[in-house]
Design a protein around this motif. Structure first.
Motif, short mmCIF file in Angstrom:
data_model
loop_
_atom_site.label_atom_id
_atom_site.label_comp_id
_atom_site.label_asym_id
_atom_site.label_seq_id
_atom_site.Cartn_x
_atom_site.Cartn_y
_atom_site.Cartn_z
N SER A 105 0.83 -1.21 0.00
CA SER A 105 0.00 0.00 0.00
C SER A 105 0.87 1.27 0.00
O SER A 105 0.49 2.28 -0.57
N ILE A 106 2.05 1.19 0.61
CA ILE A 106 2.97 2.34 0.57
C ILE A 106 3.44 2.59 -0.86
O ILE A 106 3.46 3.71 -1.34
N ILE A 107 3.81 1.52 -1.53
CA ILE A 107 4.32 1.67 -2.90
C ILE A 107 3.21 2.15 -3.84
O ILE A 107 3.43 3.04 -4.67
N GLU A 108 2.01 1.60 -3.67
CA GLU A 108 0.87 2.02 -4.50
C GLU A 108 0.59 3.52 -4.38
O GLU A 108 0.09 4.13 -5.31
N ALA A 109 0.92 4.08 -3.22
CA ALA A 109 0.58 5.49 -2.97
C ALA A 109 1.63 6.46 -3.54
O ALA A 109 1.44 7.67 -3.48
N SER A 110 2.72 5.95 -4.07
CA SER A 110 3.80 6.84 -4.51
C SER A 110 4.28 6.48 -5.91
O SER A 110 4.86 5.41 -6.12
N PRO A 111 4.08 7.38 -6.89
CA PRO A 111 4.56 7.12 -8.26
C PRO A 111 6.07 6.86 -8.28
O PRO A 111 6.55 6.01 -9.03
N GLU A 112 6.80 7.58 -7.43
CA GLU A 112 8.26 7.41 -7.39
C GLU A 112 8.63 5.98 -6.95
O GLU A 112 9.50 5.33 -7.53
N LEU A 113 7.94 5.49 -5.90
CA LEU A 113 8.23 4.13 -5.42
C LEU A 113 7.73 3.08 -6.41
O LEU A 113 8.37 2.04 -6.59
N GLN A 114 6.62 3.36 -7.07
CA GLN A 114 6.14 2.44 -8.11
C GLN A 114 7.17 2.28 -9.21
O GLN A 114 7.40 1.19 -9.72
N GLU A 115 7.78 3.40 -9.57
CA GLU A 115 8.77 3.35 -10.64
C GLU A 115 9.99 2.53 -10.20
O GLU A 115 10.53 1.75 -10.96
N ARG A 116 10.36 2.74 -8.94
CA ARG A 116 11.50 1.96 -8.42
C ARG A 116 11.16 0.47 -8.39
O ARG A 116 11.98 -0.37 -8.75
N GLU A 117 9.93 0.15 -7.99
CA GLU A 117 9.49 -1.25 -7.98
C GLU A 117 9.53 -1.82 -9.40
O GLU A 117 10.00 -2.95 -9.60
N LEU A 118 9.09 -1.04 -10.38
CA LEU A 118 9.11 -1.51 -11.77
C LEU A 118 10.54 -1.76 -12.25
O LEU A 118 10.80 -2.72 -12.97
N ARG A 119 11.45 -0.88 -11.84
CA ARG A 119 12.86 -1.09 -12.22
C ARG A 119 13.39 -2.38 -11.60
O ARG A 119 14.12 -3.14 -12.25
N LYS A 120 13.05 -2.62 -10.34
CA LYS A 120 13.49 -3.86 -9.66
C LYS A 120 12.92 -5.08 -10.39
O LYS A 120 13.61 -6.08 -10.58
N ILE A 121 11.65 -5.00 -10.78
CA ILE A 121 11.03 -6.11 -11.49
C ILE A 121 11.72 -6.31 -12.85
O ILE A 121 11.97 -7.44 -13.27
#
Lengths: 191, 191
Positions: A105-121
Motif C-alpha cells: 500500500s505504501i508503494i501504491e501510494a507513490s509514483p516514485e516508489l512504483q517506478e522503483r518497484e518496476l525497475r526492480k522487477i
C-alpha cells in the motif's frame, strides 16, 4: 517492537514498514526507524542508502533464490520459472502477508516508489532470462519464459495482497500459471 | 528533408529522428528540428512539450488503434490482443523500419528515455486490460491476456529492429505468439 528477524537489517526493515504503515512514508524519518528498531541512525546508514532502500532491500535475496532455483531444475523453461517463484513464495513471502500488505500500500501510494518497484522487477526479469540463456536456451525462448513467469508472479501477488484473499501465494502462482496456459493455448486454433 | 507525412507533426517527428540519429539526442536542439522540417520553433512547441515528446507522440495513435481493434473482435482475449497488435504493426510500423531503428537506438542509449518508454508501455498494457474488462472479462484473465500480448509484441519488435532482420513485424508477432503458446503449454504437464 518488531523482531521478526534477529538481525539488524531485518529489524530495521520491519520497523520501517510498521512506521510507514502507521504514519505514512513521508512522515517517517530514519531516526524514527532506528529508534523503533532499538538501533541508531548510524547502523541504519551502514545498511541502507536511504529510507526507500528499507522497502527494497529484500529484492537481492529474492533474485538470488530465484536464480538458484531456475539454475538447479531440469524442467522446461516456463515450468522452471514458475517452480522457482513458488519456492520464493514459500521461503520469502509465506509468513509475512501483513508486512507485505503494508509495503504494497505504501508503494501504491507513490509514483516514485512504483517506478522503483518496476525497475526492480525489470532487473529481476533480466536476471531470470540471463539464467535461462546460460542454460543454453535461445534468446526468444528465455525472454518469453522469464517475462511470462514474472507476469504470473505479479498477477498472483496482486491477488494475494488483495483484502480478503486467503489462498497461499504458492497456490495462487500455480493457479495463475494454469490460467495463463488456458488463455494462451487459444491462440491460432480458431475462435 | 523528410516529408513522409504531409502534416507538420509528422514532418517534425521525422526531422527529429533524423537529427537524433545523425548528431545524437543531446546535441540536437528544437531550433535544429524545426529548421530541418522547414518550420519554426513556435510550430514545434504548439505540437510538442519538448524534444523528447517528438519520440513518443506516436504512442497515443498506437493505443487508439490497438484499443479499437481489441474492442471490435469477438475472438478469445489473447487472440484478440495478438490480432490487434498485428493490425498496429501493419498500420503504424510496416513502412517505417529505418526511422524506428533510429528511434530504438536513441532510446537504448538513454536510461531516462528507456524509463519513459517503459511508462508508455505500462499505460498501453493498462489500456488493453481495461478494454478487455469492459468486454466483461475477469480481472485476472484481462491482465494476463494484456500482459502476454505486450510481451509478445515487445519480443517481436526487438527481433524486427535487430540488424539483419527481414521478416515483417506482423509475421514476427504471430511467430512469437506461437512460441509463447508452446512454452506455456508445457506447464503442469510433467517435464
Amino acid at each position: 517492537m518488531a523482531r521478526w528477524q534477529p538481525d539488524a537489517r531485518g529489524r530495521l526493515e520491519a520497523a520501517a514498514l510498521e512506521l510507514f504503515g502507521e504514519r505514512g512514508f513521508d512522515q517517517t524519518t530514519v531516526t524514527d526507524i532506528a529508534a523503533r528498531a532499538g538501533l541508531d541512525k548510524r547502523t541504519f546508514y551502514r545498511l541502507f542508502g536511504d529510507k526507500r532502500e528499507a522497502l527494497f532491500s529484500g529484492s537481492g535475496h529474492l533474485e538470488e533464490i530465484l536464480v538458484k532455483a531456475v539454475t538447479e531444475t531440469d524442467a522446461d523453461p516456463f515450468e522452471a520459472v514458475i517452480t522457482a517463484f513458488r519456492r520464493v513464495a514459500q521461503v520469502i513471502f509465506a509468513d509475512r502477508l501483513e508486512l507485505i500488505r503494508v509495503r504494497h500500500s505504501i508503494i501504491e501510494a507513490s509514483p516514485e516508489l512504483q517506478e522503483r518497484e518496476l525497475r526492480k522487477i525489470g532487473s529481476l526479469t533480466a536476471a531470470v532470462a540471463a539464467t535461462l540463456r546460460a542454460k543454453g536456451l535461445h534468446e526468444t525462448t528465455a525472454t518469453l519464459a522469464a517475462e511470462s513467469g514474472i507476469t504470473v508472479f505479479r498477477v498472483a501477488y496482486a491477488r494475494w495482497v488483495a483484502p480478503g484473499s486467503d489462498a497461499s501465494l504458492a497456490d495462487l502462482i500455480a493457479e495463475t500459471a494454469t490460467e495463463l496456459r488456458t488463455i494462451v493455448s487459444a491462440w491460432g486454433r480458431g475462435g
